[in-house]
Scaffold this motif. Structure first.
Motif, PDB file in Angstrom:
ATOM      1  N   ARG A  85       0.814  -1.225  -0.019  1.00 20.33           N
ATOM      2  CA  ARG A  85      -0.189  -0.147  -0.002  1.00 20.33           C
ATOM      3  C   ARG A  85       0.919   1.178  -0.076  1.00 20.33           C
ATOM      4  NH1 ARG A  85      -5.080  -2.134   1.302  1.00 20.33           N
ATOM      5  NH2 ARG A  85      -5.197  -4.089   2.446  1.00 20.33           N
ATOM      6  N   ILE A  86       1.883   1.303  -0.899  1.00 14.27           N
ATOM      7  CA  ILE A  86       2.900   2.161  -0.790  1.00 14.27           C
ATOM      8  C   ILE A  86       2.488   3.379  -1.593  1.00 14.27           C
ATOM      9  CG2 ILE A  86       5.299   2.768  -1.201  1.00 14.27           C
ATOM     10  CD1 ILE A  86       5.745  -0.147  -0.615  1.00 14.27           C
ATOM     11  N   SER A  87       2.759   4.626  -1.194  1.00 10.74           N
ATOM     12  CA  SER A  87       2.405   5.878  -2.017  1.00 10.74           C
ATOM     13  C   SER A  87       3.779   6.657  -1.691  1.00 10.74           C
ATOM     14  CB  SER A  87       1.271   6.648  -1.623  1.00 10.74           C
ATOM     15  OG  SER A  87       1.335   6.906  -0.476  1.00 10.74           O
ATOM     16  N   ASN A  88       4.461   6.671  -0.879  1.00 11.24           N
ATOM     17  CA  ASN A  88       5.624   7.658  -0.600  1.00 11.24           C
ATOM     18  C   ASN A  88       6.925   6.578  -0.721  1.00 11.24           C
ATOM     19  OD1 ASN A  88       7.339   9.419   0.178  1.00 11.24           O
ATOM     20  ND2 ASN A  88       6.442   9.835   2.030  1.00 11.24           N
ATOM     21  N   LEU A  89       7.877   6.998  -1.401  1.00 12.06           N
ATOM     22  CA  LEU A  89       8.987   6.469  -1.760  1.00 12.06           C
ATOM     23  C   LEU A  89      10.255   7.028  -1.152  1.00 12.06           C
ATOM     24  CD1 LEU A  89       8.362   5.531  -5.458  1.00 12.06           C
ATOM     25  CD2 LEU A  89       8.219   3.819  -3.609  1.00 12.06           C
ATOM     26  N   ASP A  90      10.273   8.249  -0.728  1.00 11.28           N
ATOM     27  CA  ASP A  90      11.307   9.134  -0.305  1.00 11.28           C
ATOM     28  C   ASP A  90      12.311   8.544   0.584  1.00 11.28           C
ATOM     29  OD1 ASP A  90       9.992  11.088  -1.474  1.00 11.28           O
ATOM     30  OD2 ASP A  90       9.263  12.262   0.431  1.00 11.28           O
ATOM     31  N   PRO A  91      11.792   7.650   1.587  1.00 14.13           N
ATOM     32  CA  PRO A  91      12.939   6.760   2.313  1.00 14.13           C
ATOM     33  C   PRO A  91      13.977   5.974   1.549  1.00 14.13           C
ATOM     34  CG  PRO A  91      10.709   6.642   3.406  1.00 14.13           C
ATOM     35  CD  PRO A  91      10.472   7.030   2.147  1.00 14.13           C
ATOM     36  N   GLY A 105       1.899  -3.175  -8.297  1.00 13.52           N
ATOM     37  CA  GLY A 105       0.762  -3.367  -7.400  1.00 13.52           C
ATOM     38  C   GLY A 105       0.746  -2.404  -6.203  1.00 13.52           C
ATOM     39  N   ASN A 106       1.253  -1.350  -5.980  1.00 10.46           N
ATOM     40  CA  ASN A 106       0.899  -0.342  -4.816  1.00 10.46           C
ATOM     41  C   ASN A 106       0.245   1.035  -5.309  1.00 10.46           C
ATOM     42  OD1 ASN A 106       2.858  -1.095  -2.538  1.00 10.46           O
ATOM     43  ND2 ASN A 106       4.008  -1.712  -4.401  1.00 10.46           N
ATOM     44  N   LEU A 107       0.236   2.083  -4.592  1.00 11.05           N
ATOM     45  CA  LEU A 107      -0.591   3.166  -4.917  1.00 11.05           C
ATOM     46  C   LEU A 107       0.162   4.242  -5.194  1.00 11.05           C
ATOM     47  CD1 LEU A 107      -2.490   2.728  -1.451  1.00 11.05           C
ATOM     48  CD2 LEU A 107      -3.116   1.889  -3.646  1.00 11.05           C
ATOM     49  N   ILE A 108       1.212   4.230  -6.121  1.00 10.09           N
ATOM     50  CA  ILE A 108       1.949   5.536  -6.583  1.00 10.09           C
ATOM     51  C   ILE A 108       1.121   6.005  -7.678  1.00 10.09           C
ATOM     52  CG2 ILE A 108       4.031   6.193  -7.676  1.00 10.09           C
ATOM     53  CD1 ILE A 108       5.378   3.428  -6.327  1.00 10.09           C
ATOM     54  N   SER A 109       0.514   7.207  -7.329  1.00  7.66           N
ATOM     55  CA  SER A 109      -0.474   7.949  -8.273  1.00  7.66           C
ATOM     56  C   SER A 109       0.211   8.929  -9.237  1.00  7.66           C
ATOM     57  CB  SER A 109      -1.323   8.700  -7.415  1.00  7.66           C
ATOM     58  OG  SER A 109      -0.737   9.654  -6.536  1.00  7.66           O
ATOM     59  N   SER A 110       1.568   9.477  -9.003  1.00  6.86           N
ATOM     60  CA  SER A 110       2.203  10.157 -10.003  1.00  6.86           C
ATOM     61  C   SER A 110       3.554   9.980 -10.237  1.00  6.86           C
ATOM     62  CB  SER A 110       1.877  11.863  -9.661  1.00  6.86           C
ATOM     63  OG  SER A 110       2.756  11.996  -8.332  1.00  6.86           O
ATOM     64  N   VAL A 111       4.215  10.647 -11.524  1.00 10.03           N
ATOM     65  CA  VAL A 111       5.544  10.535 -11.633  1.00 10.03           C
ATOM     66  C   VAL A 111       6.374  11.261 -10.669  1.00 10.03           C
ATOM     67  CG1 VAL A 111       7.196  11.069 -13.362  1.00 10.03           C
ATOM     68  CG2 VAL A 111       5.030  10.184 -14.132  1.00 10.03           C
ATOM     69  N   ASP A 112       5.855  12.247 -10.027  1.00 11.04           N
ATOM     70  CA  ASP A 112       6.601  13.240  -9.304  1.00 11.04           C
ATOM     71  C   ASP A 112       6.861  12.382  -7.883  1.00 11.04           C
ATOM     72  OD1 ASP A 112       6.453  15.457 -10.743  1.00 11.04           O
ATOM     73  OD2 ASP A 112       4.706  16.121  -9.859  1.00 11.04           O
ATOM     74  N   ARG A 127      10.409  -1.802 -11.593  1.00 10.75           N
ATOM     75  CA  ARG A 127       9.083  -2.314 -12.269  1.00 10.75           C
ATOM     76  C   ARG A 127       7.764  -1.732 -11.289  1.00 10.75           C
ATOM     77  NH1 ARG A 127       6.711  -6.748 -14.758  1.00 10.75           N
ATOM     78  NH2 ARG A 127       8.639  -7.740 -15.196  1.00 10.75           N
ATOM     79  N   LEU A 128       6.891  -0.978 -12.222  1.00 10.77           N
ATOM     80  CA  LEU A 128       5.867  -0.516 -11.681  1.00 10.77           C
ATOM     81  C   LEU A 128       4.453  -1.196 -11.992  1.00 10.77           C
ATOM     82  CD1 LEU A 128       7.701   1.944 -11.254  1.00 10.77           C
ATOM     83  CD2 LEU A 128       5.675   3.220 -10.746  1.00 10.77           C
ATOM     84  N   LYS A 129       4.517  -2.017 -13.026  1.00 11.53           N
ATOM     85  CA  LYS A 129       3.331  -2.834 -13.547  1.00 11.53           C
ATOM     86  C   LYS A 129       4.147  -4.156 -13.820  1.00 11.53           C
ATOM     87  CE  LYS A 129       3.239  -0.735 -18.059  1.00 11.53           C
ATOM     88  NZ  LYS A 129       2.486  -0.145 -19.204  1.00 11.53           N
ATOM     89  N   PRO A 138      -1.490   3.525 -10.215  1.00  8.54           N
ATOM     90  CA  PRO A 138      -2.164   4.492 -10.881  1.00  8.54           C
ATOM     91  C   PRO A 138      -1.442   5.197 -11.895  1.00  8.54           C
ATOM     92  CG  PRO A 138      -3.034   4.467  -8.503  1.00  8.54           C
ATOM     93  CD  PRO A 138      -1.880   3.528  -8.649  1.00  8.54           C
ATOM     94  N   VAL A 139      -0.158   5.558 -11.610  1.00 10.21           N
ATOM     95  CA  VAL A 139       0.444   6.435 -12.475  1.00 10.21           C
ATOM     96  C   VAL A 139       0.852   5.774 -13.816  1.00 10.21           C
ATOM     97  CG1 VAL A 139       2.860   5.272 -11.577  1.00 10.21           C
ATOM     98  CG2 VAL A 139       2.854   7.791 -12.669  1.00 10.21           C
ATOM     99  N   CYS A 140       0.713   4.523 -13.867  1.00 12.98           N
ATOM    100  CA  CYS A 140       0.786   3.650 -15.060  1.00 12.98           C
ATOM    101  C   CYS A 140      -0.255   3.859 -16.212  1.00 12.98           C
ATOM    102  CB  CYS A 140       0.860   2.150 -14.787  1.00 12.98           C
ATOM    103  SG  CYS A 140       2.444   1.738 -13.856  1.00 12.98           S
ATOM    104  N   MET A 141      -1.378   4.671 -15.784  1.00 13.60           N
ATOM    105  CA  MET A 141      -2.479   4.811 -16.593  1.00 13.60           C
ATOM    106  C   MET A 141      -2.151   6.288 -17.462  1.00 13.60           C
ATOM    107  SD  MET A 141      -4.425   2.571 -16.354  1.00 13.60           S
ATOM    108  CE  MET A 141      -6.049   3.140 -16.923  1.00 13.60           C
TER     109      MET A 141
END
Length: 251
Positions: A85-91, A105-112, A127-129, A138-141
């Motif tokens: 359920r990951i959306s923040n990758l900063d760490p 298979g996570n919740l990454i919504s934007s390229v940013d 790999r994001l998809k 979501p970003v893959c859409m």
């Protein structure tokens, strides 16, 4: 989520020293080099950061959202975080040796949200998809997803299982084109069913085991495996064409 392999297991699991010792048989957390903790309901990474010498880590199929404890894993080279359920990758921008990262298979919504990883100079595969497992983000859409990824990671070699650069990239595209041609031929008439496309990344890819081979050995082996696939696709194509010709003659 059953689709992500989350059904039928404990939930709200926190990583503790006791859990790590039980899973690895190691009493000293700093001695752990390879760790596989998939599909056990982890929601809290707890003391995972104490495994400072960890090189390969599989946390797929859990309920993880906070990656902060991973920031101390400076030696980590392979990380599988798929189906969480990951959306923040900063760490992860502190994992300076990271080479291979699976975030499908996570919740990454934007390229940013991915820009924090641009400083990872050793990152070669991301790999994001995953079409095989039907995992995505979501970003893959986004229609500009691929071009944006290549802009952020100009040195990336493999994106979503497709070899972008380096050894084998031309052969990969050849295999992909041949496979597409075969599918088109098969859909044009009942000339016999063919087996489905092979996985680009095999199931054993994420197995956490020591890397006995050198990179050059792996490159040579990978090259011959691709060559073998090309021959198999060529044989399939010849077989399809032969069947089609026989049908035309019979008509």
């Amino acid at each position: 989520m059953e689709a992500n392999g989350r059904a039928g297991r404990d939930e709200n699991v926190k990583i503790t020293a006791q859990l790590l010792k039980l899973k690895t048989g190691q009493f000293d957390l700093e001695s752990i080099l390879f760790l596989k903790l998939k599909n056990i309901g982890i929601c809290n990474l707890g003391c995972i950061g104490d495994c400072v010498n960890l090189e390969r880590l599989d946390l797929s199929g859990n309920d993880i959202s906070n990656l902060t404890p991973l920031s101390s894993l400076k030696l980590l080279t392979v990380l599988n975080l798929s189906a969480n359920r990951i959306s923040n990758l900063d760490p992860l921008n502190s994992c300076e040796n990271l080479q291979n990262l699976n975030l499908s298979g996570n919740l990454i919504s934007s390229v940013d949200a991915l820009r924090s990883l641009s400083e990872l100079k050793n990152l070669e595969t991301i790999r994001l998809k995953d079409t095989i497992c039907n995992f995505s983000n979501p970003v893959c859409m986004n229609t500009s997803y691929r071009s944006a990824m290549l802009e952020i990671f100009p040195k990336i070699k493999v994106l979503d299982g497709e070899r972008i650069s380096g050894r084998g990239s031309d052969l990969y595209r050849l295999c992909k084109d041949m496979d597409a041609s075969l599918k088109e031929m098969c859909s044009s008439g009942p000339v016999g069913e063919l087996p489905g496309p092979k996985k680009w990344v095999e199931d054993s890819y994420w197995e956490l085991k020591p890397m006995w081979k050198t990179q050059s050995d792996e490159a040579v082996e990978h090259f011959y495996n691709i060559l073998k696939e090309c021959r198999e696709l060529n044989n399939k194509a010849a077989d399809v064409i032969a069947k089609a010709e026989r049908r035309l003659i019979l008509k």
